[in-house]
Write a protein that holds these residues in place. Structure first.
Motif, PDB file in Angstrom:
ATOM      1  N   GLN A  32       0.826  -1.201   0.000  1.00 55.67           N
ATOM      2  CA  GLN A  32       0.000   0.000   0.000  1.00 55.67           C
ATOM      3  C   GLN A  32       0.865   1.258   0.000  1.00 55.67           C
ATOM      4  O   GLN A  32       1.985   1.257   0.505  1.00 55.67           O
ATOM      5  CB  GLN A  32      -0.905   0.010   1.224  1.00 55.67           C
ATOM      6  N   ALA A  33       0.320   2.326  -0.546  1.00 56.71           N
ATOM      7  CA  ALA A  33       0.972   3.622  -0.524  1.00 56.71           C
ATOM      8  C   ALA A  33      -0.063   4.681  -0.202  1.00 56.71           C
ATOM      9  O   ALA A  33      -1.234   4.538  -0.550  1.00 56.71           O
ATOM     10  CB  ALA A  33       1.626   3.922  -1.874  1.00 56.71           C
ATOM     11  N   VAL A  34       0.382   5.718   0.468  1.00 57.30           N
ATOM     12  CA  VAL A  34      -0.515   6.796   0.877  1.00 57.30           C
ATOM     13  C   VAL A  34      -0.022   8.107   0.304  1.00 57.30           C
ATOM     14  O   VAL A  34       1.158   8.440   0.398  1.00 57.30           O
ATOM     15  CB  VAL A  34      -0.594   6.896   2.415  1.00 57.30           C
ATOM     16  N   ASP A  35      -0.930   8.847  -0.300  1.00 57.33           N
ATOM     17  CA  ASP A  35      -0.631  10.191  -0.789  1.00 57.33           C
ATOM     18  C   ASP A  35      -1.482  11.186  -0.008  1.00 57.33           C
ATOM     19  O   ASP A  35      -2.605  10.871   0.402  1.00 57.33           O
ATOM     20  CB  ASP A  35      -0.979  10.331  -2.276  1.00 57.33           C
ATOM     21  N   THR A  36      -0.970  12.369   0.184  1.00 59.60           N
ATOM     22  CA  THR A  36      -1.793  13.432   0.753  1.00 59.60           C
ATOM     23  C   THR A  36      -2.305  14.305  -0.385  1.00 59.60           C
ATOM     24  O   THR A  36      -1.582  14.592  -1.346  1.00 59.60           O
ATOM     25  CB  THR A  36      -0.988  14.302   1.734  1.00 59.60           C
ATOM     26  N   LEU A  37      -3.567  14.694  -0.281  1.00 63.70           N
ATOM     27  CA  LEU A  37      -4.185  15.546  -1.283  1.00 63.70           C
ATOM     28  C   LEU A  37      -4.424  16.923  -0.692  1.00 63.70           C
ATOM     29  O   LEU A  37      -4.822  17.047   0.473  1.00 63.70           O
ATOM     30  CB  LEU A  37      -5.524  14.950  -1.747  1.00 63.70           C
ATOM     31  N   SER A  38      -4.227  17.944  -1.502  1.00 68.53           N
ATOM     32  CA  SER A  38      -4.514  19.289  -1.019  1.00 68.53           C
ATOM     33  C   SER A  38      -6.017  19.465  -0.844  1.00 68.53           C
ATOM     34  O   SER A  38      -6.819  18.807  -1.517  1.00 68.53           O
ATOM     35  CB  SER A  38      -3.980  20.328  -1.998  1.00 68.53           C
ATOM     36  N   GLN A  39      -6.405  20.343   0.059  1.00 67.30           N
ATOM     37  CA  GLN A  39      -7.817  20.596   0.276  1.00 67.30           C
ATOM     38  C   GLN A  39      -8.488  21.113  -0.989  1.00 67.30           C
ATOM     39  O   GLN A  39      -9.629  20.752  -1.301  1.00 67.30           O
ATOM     40  CB  GLN A  39      -8.002  21.609   1.420  1.00 67.30           C
ATOM     41  N   GLN A  40      -7.766  21.916  -1.736  1.00 67.14           N
ATOM     42  CA  GLN A  40      -8.314  22.461  -2.976  1.00 67.14           C
ATOM     43  C   GLN A  40      -8.576  21.354  -3.993  1.00 67.14           C
ATOM     44  O   GLN A  40      -9.636  21.317  -4.631  1.00 67.14           O
ATOM     45  CB  GLN A  40      -7.345  23.491  -3.563  1.00 67.14           C
ATOM     46  N   GLU A  41      -7.618  20.465  -4.128  1.00 66.90           N
ATOM     47  CA  GLU A  41      -7.780  19.367  -5.074  1.00 66.90           C
ATOM     48  C   GLU A  41      -8.930  18.449  -4.665  1.00 66.90           C
ATOM     49  O   GLU A  41      -9.739  18.038  -5.500  1.00 66.90           O
ATOM     50  CB  GLU A  41      -6.477  18.568  -5.148  1.00 66.90           C
ATOM     51  N   HIS A  42      -9.007  18.150  -3.389  1.00 62.81           N
ATOM     52  CA  HIS A  42     -10.065  17.273  -2.900  1.00 62.81           C
ATOM     53  C   HIS A  42     -11.444  17.900  -3.089  1.00 62.81           C
ATOM     54  O   HIS A  42     -12.364  17.251  -3.574  1.00 62.81           O
ATOM     55  CB  HIS A  42      -9.827  16.972  -1.420  1.00 62.81           C
ATOM     56  N   GLN A  43     -11.577  19.170  -2.729  1.00 60.78           N
ATOM     57  CA  GLN A  43     -12.871  19.835  -2.854  1.00 60.78           C
ATOM     58  C   GLN A  43     -13.290  19.941  -4.315  1.00 60.78           C
ATOM     59  O   GLN A  43     -14.483  19.797  -4.645  1.00 60.78           O
ATOM     60  CB  GLN A  43     -12.822  21.224  -2.220  1.00 60.78           C
ATOM     61  N   HIS A  44     -12.329  20.163  -5.192  1.00 57.14           N
ATOM     62  CA  HIS A  44     -12.646  20.220  -6.626  1.00 57.14           C
ATOM     63  C   HIS A  44     -13.198  18.883  -7.101  1.00 57.14           C
ATOM     64  O   HIS A  44     -14.171  18.838  -7.872  1.00 57.14           O
ATOM     65  CB  HIS A  44     -11.386  20.588  -7.414  1.00 57.14           C
TER      66      HIS A  44
END
Length: 483
Positions: A32-44
């Motif tokens: 498994q791998a985990v990435d963090t997403l920016s709030q802007q990217e996630h909300q979009h």
């Protein structure tokens, strides 16, 4: 797009008991791998998905005016297998003809409407035969089956039509059927029926027809047999696959004590502001249809789910109240079209809240569960298996003895599973269980669990529980877990 920050996984389980037998028995993936997403990217992504699913489930309800002119009325013989008899053929072996035989002394006949529309009062005068149609209580009692031809219409305005159970009565619509401020119900009377099992009058509307129920009441219709469970639409094998869908409009009406109140196949239906009480099988059962279900109430289903969606169906299910079902409040099975479940309130189901089975949503046919309240089910609030992807957004889920959200696939499927902005708590087991999904996105969720006594995330997410909670709860971020 914001740059993803990658970091390696560690097997953290900060909030789980070391001796948890359920967690220890699971085989845990190591790649498994985990990435963090920016709030802007996630909300979009969330905004885009919401817009996309609403566009996918939208349709313009076809309006159909009733046929002009005065319909002709005749009594025609009913044949079980002959040219032109296909509207009756499905009912040969389900009790209709035996019920008719107990009332009609000669070969079974059906009241047939052709070339125009007619009211009940006009129909009464045209038939002039109380054995077929007579005045009864606040309306009329029909004792023969009635066929509305493709170019005909039956109009019920401010009246009641009682369908005799003893004589084998049914409404068979190939044309136009309209109820406005009217009542349609079965009347058993004190005479025994001539069938070997329970039988009640029903309404069936074939492909190409139009049925509308406005400010009206339907009671005690249907029994558990094919096409006979209440108000049913269907495409006959004798009709071309290209036959236009049956259209149904139900508004501000009441359905009670039905087998399945509304059963839709090959149809386009808008159902708003209506109440469905004490159905036996389903309140609303939909297959291969377009459905807009808004602002309705379902209370009490004896044997199955409140709403079932199957096949090539596109459905917008929004703002409904569904209580007291034997199985799930909403069941989606073998479904291939877009589905939006939004703003519904579901509770007191003796099974799961929402049950999802064997689904493969796509970019053009997404499955989105948005801003619903699920409480007090006896199973899991959202229970999914063999589901490749689903978005759960801003739901409130709690007070269930099983899981808040459970998605289990025997063979790993691509996803994505998006769990965002949900409030989860007061469950007997873990809050989120995920097994066999290769792409999972978590962010903005609130977890109300029991520290050290209860896992919040289990299944494939168990080795990452501490890391994911640290990133999404304490730091307020959004993460993507990929296999």
């Amino acid at each position: 797009m914001a740059r993803l920050k990658r970091f390696s996984l560690t097997c953290l389980a900060a909030l789980c008991l070391a001796g948890n037998a359920q967690a220890a028995s699971q085989s845990l993936p190591t790649n498994q791998a985990v990435d963090t997403l920016s709030q802007q990217e996630h909300q979009h992504k969330v905004d885009q998905l919401r817009q996309q699913v609403r566009q996918a489930v939208a349709f313009n309800q076809t309006e159909r005016q009733r046929p002009g002119g005065r319909a002709s009325v005749s009594l025609q013989p009913m044949f079980s297998s002959q040219a032109g008899s296909w509207p009756f053929e499905p009912f040969v072996n389900n009790g209709l003809f035996r019920a008719i035989a107990g009332y009609q002394s000669r070969h079974p006949q059906v009241v047939t409407l052709r070339s125009g529309s007619i009211t009940l009062a006009q129909l009464h005068d045209a038939l002039n035969d109380p054995r077929v149609l007579k005045r009864y209580k606040d309306g009329y009692l029909l004792s023969y089956p009635l066929l509305i031809g493709p170019d005909a219409g039956l109009v019920l305005e401010g009246t009641s039509l009682y369908l005799s159970s003893f004589s084998g009565t049914a409404l068979i619509n190939q044309g136009w059927l309209g109820l406005n401020q009217s009542n349609l119900e079965s009347m058993a009377g004190d005479q025994p029926g001539n069938t070997d099992r329970a039988w009640r009058p029903f309404v069936v509307a074939w492909a190409g027809s139009h049925t509308q129920v406005l400010h009206s009441t339907l009671k005690r219709l249907g029994y558990n047999a094919n096409l006979s469970r209440g108000l049913t639409t269907a495409l006959s094998p004798q009709q071309a696959a290209s036959t236009r869908r049956a259209t149904v409009v139900i508004k501000d009406s009441q359905f009670s004590d039905m087998s399945s109140a509304v059963e839709l196949q090959h149809s386009q239906a808008t159902i708003t502001g209506s109440q469905f009480e004490q159905s036996q099988q389903y309140a609303i059962d939909v297959r291969d249809s377009q459905l807009n279900l808004q602002g309705n109430q379902v209370r009490g289903v004896d044997n199955n789910s409140g709403l079932r969606l199957r096949g090539q169906t596109q459905a917008r299910v929004e703002g409904n109240l569904i209580l007291g079902t034997a199985k799930a409040a909403i069941e989606v099975s073998e479904q291939q079209g877009p589905v939006l479940l939004a703003g519904n309130r579901m509770g007191d189901s003796r099974g799961n809240g929402i049950q999802l089975r064997n689904l493969a949503p796509t970019a053009t046919a997404p499955l989105v569960i948005d801003d619903n309240l699920l409480a007090s089910s006896q199973g899991t609030a959202v229970d999914a298996s063999e589901v490749s992807g689903v978005a759960l957004l801003d739901n409130r889920i709690g007070n269930t003895p099983e899981y808040a959200i459970s998605l289990r696939n025997a063979t790993p499927l691509p996803g994505p599973l998006l769990v965002s902005g949900n409030r989860l708590g007061q469950v007997g087991k873990a809050l989120v269980r995920v097994e066999g999904v290769r792409d999972v996105v978590l962010g903005g969720n609130t977890y109300d669990g029991k520290p050290l006594l209860q896992n919040l995330l289990i299944g494939d997410l168990l080795p990452l529980q501490g890391q994911l909670l640290e990133a999404t709860v304490r730091q307020g971020g959004t993460v993507r877990v990929r296999q």
